[in-house]
Design a protein around this motif. Structure first.
Motif, short mmCIF file in Angstrom:
data_model
loop_
_atom_site.label_atom_id
_atom_site.label_comp_id
_atom_site.label_asym_id
_atom_site.label_seq_id
_atom_site.Cartn_x
_atom_site.Cartn_y
_atom_site.Cartn_z
N GLY A 51 9.31 0.51 1.54
CA GLY A 51 7.86 0.93 1.56
C GLY A 51 7.67 2.31 1.67
O GLY A 51 8.78 3.03 1.82
N PHE A 52 6.46 2.61 1.94
CA PHE A 52 5.85 3.93 1.82
C PHE A 52 4.77 4.03 2.68
O PHE A 52 4.19 3.30 2.58
N SER A 53 4.75 5.31 3.42
CA SER A 53 3.57 5.46 4.40
C SER A 53 2.92 6.90 4.22
O SER A 53 3.81 7.87 3.97
N THR A 54 1.95 6.93 4.10
CA THR A 54 1.14 8.10 4.41
C THR A 54 0.76 8.14 6.02
O THR A 54 1.00 7.10 6.85
N THR A 55 0.05 9.15 6.46
CA THR A 55 -0.35 8.93 7.88
C THR A 55 -1.62 8.15 8.21
O THR A 55 -2.22 8.12 9.08
N GLU A 56 -2.15 7.57 6.93
CA GLU A 56 -3.37 6.79 7.20
C GLU A 56 -3.06 5.36 7.45
O GLU A 56 -1.67 4.88 7.12
N GLU B 225 13.76 4.00 -6.49
CA GLU B 225 13.53 3.91 -4.94
C GLU B 225 12.99 2.69 -4.72
O GLU B 225 13.24 2.37 -3.45
N ARG B 226 11.86 2.04 -5.55
CA ARG B 226 11.43 0.78 -5.49
C ARG B 226 12.29 -0.36 -5.41
O ARG B 226 12.17 -1.49 -4.75
N LEU B 227 13.15 -0.35 -6.29
CA LEU B 227 14.33 -1.26 -6.49
C LEU B 227 15.13 -1.40 -5.25
O LEU B 227 15.65 -0.44 -5.03
N THR B 228 15.31 -2.74 -4.89
CA THR B 228 16.24 -2.90 -3.63
C THR B 228 17.20 -4.35 -3.83
O THR B 228 16.60 -4.90 -4.63
N PRO B 229 18.27 -4.14 -3.31
CA PRO B 229 18.96 -5.26 -3.60
C PRO B 229 18.52 -6.64 -2.72
O PRO B 229 17.79 -6.69 -1.88
N GLN B 230 18.73 -7.96 -3.42
CA GLN B 230 18.22 -9.16 -2.82
C GLN B 230 19.37 -10.25 -3.12
O GLN B 230 19.95 -10.19 -4.03
N VAL B 231 19.81 -11.13 -1.85
CA VAL B 231 20.45 -12.12 -2.11
C VAL B 231 19.76 -13.52 -1.65
O VAL B 231 18.85 -13.44 -0.73
N ALA B 232 20.11 -14.38 -2.15
CA ALA B 232 19.41 -15.88 -1.72
C ALA B 232 20.52 -16.81 -1.82
O ALA B 232 21.16 -16.77 -2.54
N LEU B 233 20.26 -17.73 -0.86
CA LEU B 233 21.06 -19.05 -0.91
C LEU B 233 20.19 -20.12 -0.56
O LEU B 233 19.43 -20.32 0.19
N ALA C 159 0.96 -1.04 0.03
CA ALA C 159 -0.08 -0.01 0.02
C ALA C 159 0.73 1.14 0.06
O ALA C 159 1.81 1.56 0.82
N ASP C 160 0.55 2.09 -0.84
CA ASP C 160 1.14 3.48 -1.15
C ASP C 160 2.56 3.61 -1.78
O ASP C 160 3.29 4.53 -1.78
N ALA C 161 3.21 2.05 -1.68
CA ALA C 161 4.41 2.28 -2.13
C ALA C 161 4.65 2.51 -3.81
O ALA C 161 5.86 2.92 -4.20
N GLU C 162 3.50 2.67 -4.33
CA GLU C 162 3.70 3.23 -5.93
C GLU C 162 3.95 4.80 -5.78
O GLU C 162 4.30 5.32 -6.95
N ASN C 163 3.97 5.23 -4.62
CA ASN C 163 4.15 6.58 -4.53
C ASN C 163 5.98 6.99 -4.71
O ASN C 163 6.52 8.28 -4.86
N ASN D 5 8.69 13.66 4.75
CA ASN D 5 8.51 14.52 3.55
C ASN D 5 7.59 15.52 3.89
O ASN D 5 6.78 15.70 4.81
N PRO D 6 7.42 16.82 3.30
CA PRO D 6 6.69 18.15 3.76
C PRO D 6 5.25 17.75 3.79
O PRO D 6 4.54 18.42 4.47
N ASP D 7 4.82 16.76 3.02
CA ASP D 7 3.49 16.32 2.84
C ASP D 7 2.97 15.18 3.83
O ASP D 7 1.82 14.63 3.81
N GLY D 8 3.97 15.00 4.75
CA GLY D 8 3.63 14.03 5.80
C GLY D 8 3.93 12.61 5.57
O GLY D 8 3.66 11.70 6.23
N THR D 9 4.18 12.43 4.24
CA THR D 9 4.78 10.83 3.86
C THR D 9 6.12 10.62 4.19
O THR D 9 7.02 11.55 4.46
N TYR D 10 6.37 9.21 4.32
CA TYR D 10 7.95 8.90 4.57
C TYR D 10 8.14 7.40 4.24
O TYR D 10 7.08 6.97 3.87
N ARG D 11 9.19 7.19 3.96
CA ARG D 11 9.64 5.95 3.58
C ARG D 11 9.84 4.88 4.73
O ARG D 11 10.02 5.21 6.02
#
Lengths: 262, 148
Positions: free
Chosen positions: A99-104, A68-76, A59-63, A129-135
């Motif tokens: 991930g990403f979050s609003t205040t909801e 920024e959405r791509l992250t590293p991954q390792v597997a064994l 939820a909200d990660a599309e923002n 962020n100034p609009d109240g969102t954050y990672r």
């Protein structure tokens, strides 16, 4: 607890399959004097190390920007092919998810007495962020038990000299999210599906191109938001496989290069 | 280039793409010193009841500040009034102006927890004894951050 169960199941399964495959050559020798590879518990066992990128669909990660959405991954992974077409493995994969979050939303760390700001501990740890969102910075490891099916070996038949195989697998596991930057530590049941294009470089070494999807409950990172009960991440990675004793299957159409006695 | 090097480079590129840092911190602003200079020279008044938007309510504290400006001069400082349910914070302002005031009213908001300064997009024409919002139905500010 779940991790122990998965590992325990895998060990029992592997030992049982070792006994079964050890008996098969003896019976065949008695029947037609076919010379088969010496049975070993390491036969058709493999270890894979893989690395790549992944993307969280939450939820909200599309923002977040694509990058920024791509992250590293390792597997064994540690597994065993029980037959040319069927295999079983345990896998540990992880690293980070953004991930990403609003205040909801609702937060696992909140209780009745929590002030609105304190309901999500992440707010004290990251840039708002100034609009109240954050990672949300999620650090996790997902342990899973997987069953694999080699589609090419199942449909076309096993061939020691095949260049590649198409393998699909599915499994269940335990997704452990670490306590990090306000994200609460949490374990969740996970399910995953995987598709692999496997290039056989030698009887001992294979190169895997993997794509997988893993699903888990919405509140896996301590935040319940959106309308979906489950969220997921997609992974694309490159894996290097080492077959501990080469690929050895009795009754194959062509002699295995890992078996010079034939 | 051998295969192992290709694999290494591909994996490294994928993982490099995957690394990303937190958002660069938005510039922190010092606590403003808003006050109306020479109120005796500003005989006309305008009342306003305003509230900050819901997405910033979570970060609001009693130390936050609101002020009204005309032609970049402070003409009124807000007083925080909490509702009975304590869910919404309303700021009451008395905005002062001269007889022949022609500029628009602009609201600014300072969030002390985040140290961010905002300006409302609304532009309100000054009217003698005019009003903007009520305590029960305050006008919600449409805020944008100010970098300086």
């Amino acid at each position: 607890m779940m991790i122990r169960k998965i590992l325990g199941t895998f060990i029992i399964f592997t030992l049982f399959s070792g006994i079964v495959t050890a008996q098969a050559p003896v019976l065949r020798q008695a029947a037609d004097l076919d010379v088969t590879p010496k049975a070993s518990i390491w036969n058709n066992m493999f270890i894979e190390i893989a690395g790549g990128s992944q993307m969280l669909f939450s939820a909200d990660a599309e923002n977040l920007d694509f990058k920024e959405r791509l992250t590293p991954q390792v597997a064994l992974s540690l597994g065993r092919w029980l037959s040319p077409a069927f295999g079983v493995s345990v896998k540990a994969e992880g690293c980070s998810l953004n991930g990403f979050s609003t205040t909801e939303g609702e937060y696992a760390a909140a209780d009745e007495s929590s002030l609105p700001f304190d309901r999500d501990p992440v707010r004290k740890e990251v840039t708002i962020n100034p609009d109240g969102t954050y990672r949300h910075f999620i650090r996790y490891v997902n342990f899973s038990l997987n069953l694999s099916l080699s589609l090419t070996d199942l449909i076309l038949g096993y061939n020691d000299h095949s260049v590649f195989s198409l393998v699909t697998s599915a499994g269940i596991g335990n997704m452990h999210v670490f306590g990090y930057k306000g994200i609460p530590r949490k374990n969740s049941l996970s399910g995953n599906a995987n598709m692999t294009l496997k290039f056989h470089l030698s009887p001992w070494v294979e190169l895997n191109l993997n794509g997988s999807a893993t699903a888990f409950p919405n509140q896996f990172e301590g935040r319940m938001a959106g309308t979906r009960d489950y969220e997921n991440y997609l992974t694309a990675n490159v894996g290097l496989v080492y077959n501990l004793a080469g690929r050895r299957f009795a009754g194959s159409r062509t002699p295995t290069s890992a078996n010079p006695s034939k | 280039m051998n295969l192992s090097r290709v694999i290494f480079l591909m994996t490294a590129a994928l993982m490099f793409l995957g690394c990303s840092e937190d958002t660069d911190p938005w510039p922190k602003q010092p606590v403003p010193e808003w006050q109306v200079d020479s109120p005796a020279l500003l005989p006309n008044s305008f009342s306003a009841f305003i509230a900050i938007p819901e997405n910033l309510q979570v970060f609001a504290t009693d130390k936050d500040m609101v002020a009204a400006f005309i032609n970049n001069q402070c003409r009124g400082v807000g007083t925080l009034i909490r509702g009975d349910d304590d869910k919404i914070s309303v700021y009451a302002l008395t905005i002062r102006a001269m007889e022949d005031e022609s500029g628009s009213i602009v609201f600014r908001y300072y969030n002390s927890r985040l140290s961010y300064l905002y300006e409302a997009r609304q532009r309100i024409a000054f009217e003698i004894d005019g009003t903007y919002g009520t305590f029960d139905a305050p006008e919600i500010l449409d805020l944008e951050p100010l970098a300086n």
